[in-house]
Design an enzyme around this catalytic site. Structure first.
Site, short mmCIF file in Angstrom:
data_model
loop_
_atom_site.label_atom_id
_atom_site.label_comp_id
_atom_site.label_asym_id
_atom_site.label_seq_id
_atom_site.Cartn_x
_atom_site.Cartn_y
_atom_site.Cartn_z
N TYR A 1 49.62 3.71 -75.29
CA TYR A 1 50.29 4.80 -74.57
C TYR A 1 49.34 5.98 -74.50
CZ TYR A 1 54.82 2.45 -75.08
OH TYR A 1 55.87 1.57 -75.00
N GLN B 1 58.84 2.52 -69.38
CA GLN B 1 59.76 1.43 -69.16
C GLN B 1 60.37 1.58 -67.78
OE1 GLN B 1 62.50 0.75 -72.40
NE2 GLN B 1 60.91 0.98 -73.96
N GLU C 1 64.04 -1.94 -72.42
CA GLU C 1 64.48 -2.05 -73.80
C GLU C 1 65.88 -1.46 -73.95
OE1 GLU C 1 61.70 -0.30 -76.56
OE2 GLU C 1 62.80 -1.04 -78.31
N GLU D 1 52.95 -3.12 -73.26
CA GLU D 1 53.50 -1.76 -73.28
C GLU D 1 52.36 -0.80 -72.97
OE1 GLU D 1 56.02 -0.44 -76.49
OE2 GLU D 1 56.84 -2.45 -76.76
N ASN E 1 57.35 -8.10 -81.95
CA ASN E 1 56.82 -6.90 -81.29
C ASN E 1 56.29 -5.93 -82.33
OD1 ASN E 1 56.77 -4.65 -79.10
ND2 ASN E 1 58.03 -3.77 -80.72
N GLU E 2 55.12 -5.41 -82.09
CA GLU E 2 54.52 -4.39 -82.98
C GLU E 2 54.77 -4.74 -84.44
OE1 GLU E 2 55.31 -0.33 -81.71
OE2 GLU E 2 54.19 -0.66 -79.86
#
Ligand code: AHR
Length: 523
Positions: free
Chosen positions: A273, A376, A59, A327, A206-207
């Site tokens: 996460y 990432q 990103e 992710e 995204n999200e």
């Protein structure tokens, strides 16, 4: 027993090849190994472990792109058209199959036309999500596609739903993939790229439940259908459209998306996460309670996949739609003294165990999970590589990805593991986890994680349907739970040869060191 004799006993017990292991197991407590049973159905196996499970994410965040992958052509750091050569070489070794870009939250603020054409004419913008820094747009579509070609991976582009238009998204795909007479084809050629690129993976936002527009699932499902309609197939290019999926355990999002838009999507993206919450959030300064808490949180991935898959099964029993965990990874406090918006964190043996157990979980769910992208790739969150100007180091997580390349596109073999628990206070988790596969050459690989930092684990494995002739292995472990690589000492945690494994009449036996990832090869 003297300390030296204890050390010798431990190294013999663990069977680690002398000289190959930078950090010996010298300080490991001498406790009796647990005894565990494994069955591998080596004569079975139907599902392929899609190599895209080993995908990455980059990103415009902190020093992932700028100062990480991209140094610019005028940099004294050796580069090819601005992309760092040493990083490309390291990434080629882990056979990165697919790379997601440009975000993340950045994707829903990114306007791709700002990132094409001569550098001086590219407008700047403020990266409001990540540190409020000025983005000069020097790394854009052409640079990203060049990066993917240099690494040898497929591109996965995430489009802007939150603040972009349908037309903008449509034109981006046209710009990249069209060869016919079209304004976007002409523009691409004018900018120096005659031939269209191949672009398979495209994320529609995204999200969007959060930074991508704070939408409800009902509203996003409609938006997805609308935007996805205009993500066209040009020439022979076929786009695999990926919808924004749930945040962790939000099963309602999955339910609504599958019900309202399941037929329009090829993939649904899950994000999860694991951090260490209210306990120490430091990547490197933690105690055994923090170690346990993080590894336990990482194991939650198994349950999340099972729950979202069960909903997907209701609407898509044929498993046409892939669950794409685009992710995932560990999220610690940033390194002291660094910009909090840059998410720069160190990476210890604990992160390597998280990677090992999570990749085993993905392998085990490869019927539905067909891509995953760790967050990432460079200098951000659970990175493969950290850089400091011209210096770079490979993290323990990188080494797990390298050791697990043997599973890429291999056939998953069913396993049954009966193992001891690893207990911490009132809590317990299975101390071991595993996945096994057979590659195209017929070799079998077994990846095992021992999450217990104190006890080695003897594993007695029965192999059904094969008569193996050889066994060998590699191990990733270190003296301490907190062991990590630094620019001054970059080889503290790295793989070593592993000899504590031998064939038996009907399979093999091995002793996994405490706190280790082991990959065995059986032929
Ligand atoms: O990976 C960092 C951020 O985490 C991403 O930009 C966002 O999608 C997620 O919340």
């Amino acid at each position: 027993m003297t300390t030296d004799r204890i050390r010798m006993f431990v190294s013999i017990l663990l069977g680690i090849a002398v000289g190959g292991l930078a950090a010996s197991a010298a300080d490991a407590p001498v406790v009796a190994p647990t005894v565990n049973q494994l069955v591998i159905h080596a004569d079975q196996g139907k599902q392929t472990i899609n190599r895209n499970i080993y995908g990455q994410f980059s990103e415009h965040l902190g020093h992932c792109i700028y100062g990480g992958l991209w140094v610019g052509e005028d940099s004294p750091i050796p580069n090819t058209r601005g992309i760092r050569n040493d990083i490309v070489a390291a990434l080629r070794k882990i056979k990165v199959p697919v790379l997601r870009w440009p975000g993340g939250c950045f994707a829903d603020e990114y306007h791709w036309m700002d990132g094409i054409g001569p550098y001086p004419s590219r407008p700047t913008m403020i990266n409001t999500h990540w540190g409020g820094v000025t983005e000069d747009n020097h790394f854009g579509t052409h640079e990203f596609m060049d990066l993917c070609e240099q690494i040898g991976c497929e591109p996965y582009i995430c489009g802007n739903v939150g603040s972009g238009t349908v037309r903008e998204m449509q034109q981006w795909v046209e710009y990249i993939t069209s060869d016919g007479a079209s304004p976007m084809t002409d523009l691409r050629k004018k900018n120096g790229h005659e031939q269209p690129w191949k672009l398979t993976y495209f994320g529609v936002g995204n999200e969007n439940w959060g930074c991508g527009g704070n939408m409800t699932p009902e509203y996003y499902a409609d938006q997805f259908r609308r935007y996805a309609t205009y993500v066209r197939n040009f020439g022979s290019n076929r786009v695999f459209k990926i919808a924004c999926g749930p945040n962790g355990g939000n099963t309602n999002w999955t339910e609504v998306l599958m019900q309202k838009a399941g037929r329009q999507m090829a993939g649904l993206a899950l994000h999860y996460y694991c951090g260490t919450g209210s306990r120490s959030r430091s990547a490197t300064r933690f105690d055994e309670g923090d170690w346990f808490a993080l590894l336990q949180k990482a194991l939650r991935m198994d349950d999340l996949i099972a729950r979202h898959s069960a909903i997907m099964d209701k609407y898509d029993p044929q498993k046409r739609v892939a669950l794409i965990v685009d992710e995932w990874g560990t999220w610690h406090a940033v390194e002291p003294g660094t910009n909090p918006g840059f998410l720069y964190q160190q990476n210890t043996l604990r992160d390597a165990l998280v990677a090992g157990e999570t990749l085993n979980i993905f392998n085990q769910h490869c019927d539905r999970v067909r891509m995953a992208n760790i967050a990432q790739m460079i200098n951000v969150l659970q990175a493969m590589i950290l850089t400091d100007k011209e210096k770079m180091l490979l993290t323990p997580t990188y080494h797990v990805f390298e050791m697990y390349t043997v599973h890429h596109d291999a056939t998953l073999l069913p396993t049954e593991l009966t193992c001891a628990d690893y207990e911490s206070g009132q809590n317990k988790i299975p101390a071991l986890n595993v996945s096994a596969s057979r590659d195209k050459a017929g070799k079998m690989h077994v990846s095992l994680c021992n999450l217990n930092p104190n006890a080695a684990a003897e594993v007695n494995c029965t192999l059904s349907g094969v008569q193996p002739k050889t066994i060998s292995g590699r191990v990733l472990t270190a003296e301490t739970m907190q062991a990590h690589n630094t620019f001054a000492d970059p080889d503290v945690v790295k793989p070593a040869g592993f000899s504590a494994c031998k064939l038996t009449g009907d399979g093999f036996t091995t002793t996994l060191p405490a706190r280790s990832v082991v990959v065995l090869e059986v032929e």
